[in-house]
Design an enzyme around this catalytic site. Structure first.
Site, PDB file in Angstrom:
ATOM      1  N   THR A 207       0.825  -1.207   0.000  1.00 29.27           N
ATOM      2  CA  THR A 207       0.000   0.000   0.000  1.00 29.27           C
ATOM      3  C   THR A 207       0.857   1.253   0.000  1.00 29.27           C
ATOM      4  O   THR A 207       1.982   1.262   0.484  1.00 29.27           O
ATOM      5  CB  THR A 207      -0.921   0.039   1.237  1.00 29.27           C
ATOM      6  OG1 THR A 207      -0.118   0.013   2.433  1.00 29.27           O
ATOM      7  CG2 THR A 207      -1.898  -1.117   1.233  1.00 29.27           C
ATOM      8  N   ASN A 209       0.989   4.540   1.821  1.00 25.43           N
ATOM      9  CA  ASN A 209       0.474   5.074   3.081  1.00 25.43           C
ATOM     10  C   ASN A 209       0.621   6.585   3.103  1.00 25.43           C
ATOM     11  O   ASN A 209       1.726   7.108   2.925  1.00 25.43           O
ATOM     12  CB  ASN A 209       1.239   4.487   4.271  1.00 25.43           C
ATOM     13  CG  ASN A 209       1.206   2.964   4.292  1.00 25.43           C
ATOM     14  OD1 ASN A 209       0.232   2.367   3.838  1.00 25.43           O
ATOM     15  ND2 ASN A 209       2.259   2.345   4.795  1.00 25.43           N
ATOM     16  N   GLU A 256      -4.528   4.189   3.555  1.00 22.44           N
ATOM     17  CA  GLU A 256      -3.631   3.343   2.765  1.00 22.44           C
ATOM     18  C   GLU A 256      -4.328   2.978   1.465  1.00 22.44           C
ATOM     19  O   GLU A 256      -5.510   2.650   1.466  1.00 22.44           O
ATOM     20  CB  GLU A 256      -3.273   2.066   3.524  1.00 22.44           C
ATOM     21  CG  GLU A 256      -2.665   2.296   4.895  1.00 22.44           C
ATOM     22  CD  GLU A 256      -2.479   0.986   5.647  1.00 22.44           C
ATOM     23  OE1 GLU A 256      -1.517   0.263   5.325  1.00 22.44           O
ATOM     24  OE2 GLU A 256      -3.304   0.680   6.527  1.00 22.44           O
ATOM     25  N   TYR A 273       6.954   6.636  -2.795  1.00 22.75           N
ATOM     26  CA  TYR A 273       7.443   7.267  -1.571  1.00 22.75           C
ATOM     27  C   TYR A 273       7.913   8.696  -1.827  1.00 22.75           C
ATOM     28  O   TYR A 273       8.638   8.968  -2.771  1.00 22.75           O
ATOM     29  CB  TYR A 273       8.589   6.458  -0.962  1.00 22.75           C
ATOM     30  CG  TYR A 273       8.143   5.135  -0.382  1.00 22.75           C
ATOM     31  CD1 TYR A 273       7.184   5.084   0.632  1.00 22.75           C
ATOM     32  CD2 TYR A 273       8.677   3.941  -0.842  1.00 22.75           C
ATOM     33  CE1 TYR A 273       6.765   3.878   1.158  1.00 22.75           C
ATOM     34  CE2 TYR A 273       8.270   2.718  -0.318  1.00 22.75           C
ATOM     35  CZ  TYR A 273       7.310   2.698   0.681  1.00 22.75           C
ATOM     36  OH  TYR A 273       6.890   1.503   1.200  1.00 22.75           O
ATOM     37  N   ARG A 286     -17.042  -1.758   2.728  1.00 22.17           N
ATOM     38  CA  ARG A 286     -17.383  -2.368   4.018  1.00 22.17           C
ATOM     39  C   ARG A 286     -16.797  -1.542   5.144  1.00 22.17           C
ATOM     40  O   ARG A 286     -15.976  -0.642   4.917  1.00 22.17           O
ATOM     41  CB  ARG A 286     -16.851  -3.804   4.104  1.00 22.17           C
ATOM     42  CG  ARG A 286     -15.325  -3.915   4.025  1.00 22.17           C
ATOM     43  CD  ARG A 286     -14.875  -5.343   4.218  1.00 22.17           C
ATOM     44  NE  ARG A 286     -13.433  -5.503   4.036  1.00 22.17           N
ATOM     45  CZ  ARG A 286     -12.512  -5.318   4.994  1.00 22.17           C
ATOM     46  NH1 ARG A 286     -12.896  -4.942   6.223  1.00 22.17           N
ATOM     47  NH2 ARG A 286     -11.222  -5.498   4.747  1.00 22.17           N
TER      48      ARG A 286
END
Length: 318
Positions: A207, A209, A256, A273, A286
């Site tokens: 992921t 982040n 994320e 990054y 959900r």
């Protein structure tokens, strides 16, 4: 769009302008209706259009313990206002001292002396001056006194008036589709991609982040389908996790984004990054739950990716 940082930044020879006033948090459909009226009125008169807003939000100054998040970050708000065709945005640094002005002092100092308004476009719910004592009728009276026209814009919405409050309510419940209906676009947050705990990578779902200094209101905890826009203006389909990772006893809320369906050659060298990216929410899949063991978590994450793919394939392009 010209950007005026405070009253002293407005050109002293400012020509007569068409003006509106507001916080414009979210720059939703109602705000856009007002801004569009300002632009059309200004163009018909051959005058510049000006949006006057405040930083910080007056709520932060008067109720510092109210931690209500801004729907949009400051930079995005400016961009969205510029996108409507506004010629200049005046940002007034809101302080308790500034708030002491009477309605007439506010009008004279800001609307008349600073931006030289020939017309002011506002909604019927406008409030200004000390303790919000000024209202629409006050503005009309002061317009007669100082020589500017006041143009009212009707509320936008059928069963319910479009408002920033409505959007916040929807986002607190994870209702990103509902929020998009009020905004007139999908809700977004912006932030720098930073190193996390690498749990997603270990599980096979790496992921991106976002740092804790995210611009824009983070919706309720849960898993969402959406898009990630990187600094190169590329758009990636993502399954988005918002929450504290209860399976791993997390504490801080994080955003994320797992990029799905990347070409095989990009799987290993894909690196975001340090980039400032935009995460766009399409729909909530959900809520956030803690799973009993890693295998069940991986099974659910696989289902989330499949569902993300289905949602994005069916969603209309913005």
């Amino acid at each position: 769009m010209h950007y005026w940082d405070g009253l002293t930044a407005v050109p002293r020879d400012q020509v007569p302008s068409v003006v509106t006033i507001g916080n414009f948090d979210g720059v939703h459909r109602g705000h856009r209706q007002v801004l569009d009226q300002v632009v059309s009125t200004a163009r018909a008169a051959g005058a510049p259009s000006v949006a006057i807003t405040f930083d910080p939000h007056p709520r932060v100054v008067h109720r510092p313990n109210d931690l209500q998040e801004a729907i949009t970050g400051y930079e995005e708000k400016a961009r969205l206002i510029a996108d409507r065709g506004i010629d200049a945005m005046l940002v007034i640094h809101y302080t308790l001292e500034f708030a002491q002005q009477s309605p007439e002092e506010f009008v004279k100092n800001v609307i008349v002396d600073a931006v030289n308004a020939r017309a002011v476009v506002v909604g019927r719910d406008v409030r200004f001056g000390f303790r919000n004592a000024g209202d629409f009728d006050t503005m009309v009276q002061l317009g007669h006194q100082y020589g500017f026209e006041v143009i009212d814009v009707e509320d936008y919405g059928d069963d319910r008036r479009c408002s920033s409050t409505w959007i916040r309510e929807a986002l607190r419940e994870g209702g990103v589709r509902e929020a998009a209906g009020v905004l007139g676009r999908r809700h977004r947050v912006h932030g720098e991609v930073v190193h996390g705990f690498a749990r997603g990578r270990e599980l096979g779902f790496p992921t991106a982040n976002l740092s804790e200094e995210v611009q824009g209101m983070i919706p309720a905890d849960g898993v969402y389908a959406g898009w990630l826009h990187d600094e190169s203006a590329r758009r990636w389909p993502v399954a988005i996790s918002v929450g504290s990772n209860p399976t791993f006893d997390g504490v801080s809320r994080v955003v994320e984004a797992h990029v799905i369906d990347r070409p095989h050659e990009q799987v290993e060298d894909f690196d975001l990054y340090g980039q400032f990216v935009t995460v766009e929410f399409v729909d909530r899949l959900r809520g956030m739950v803690a799973f009993e063991g890693i295998p069940k978590l991986i099974e659910q994450m696989t289902q989330d990716v499949d569902r993300t793919r289905e949602v994005l394939a069916a969603a209309p392009r913005p």
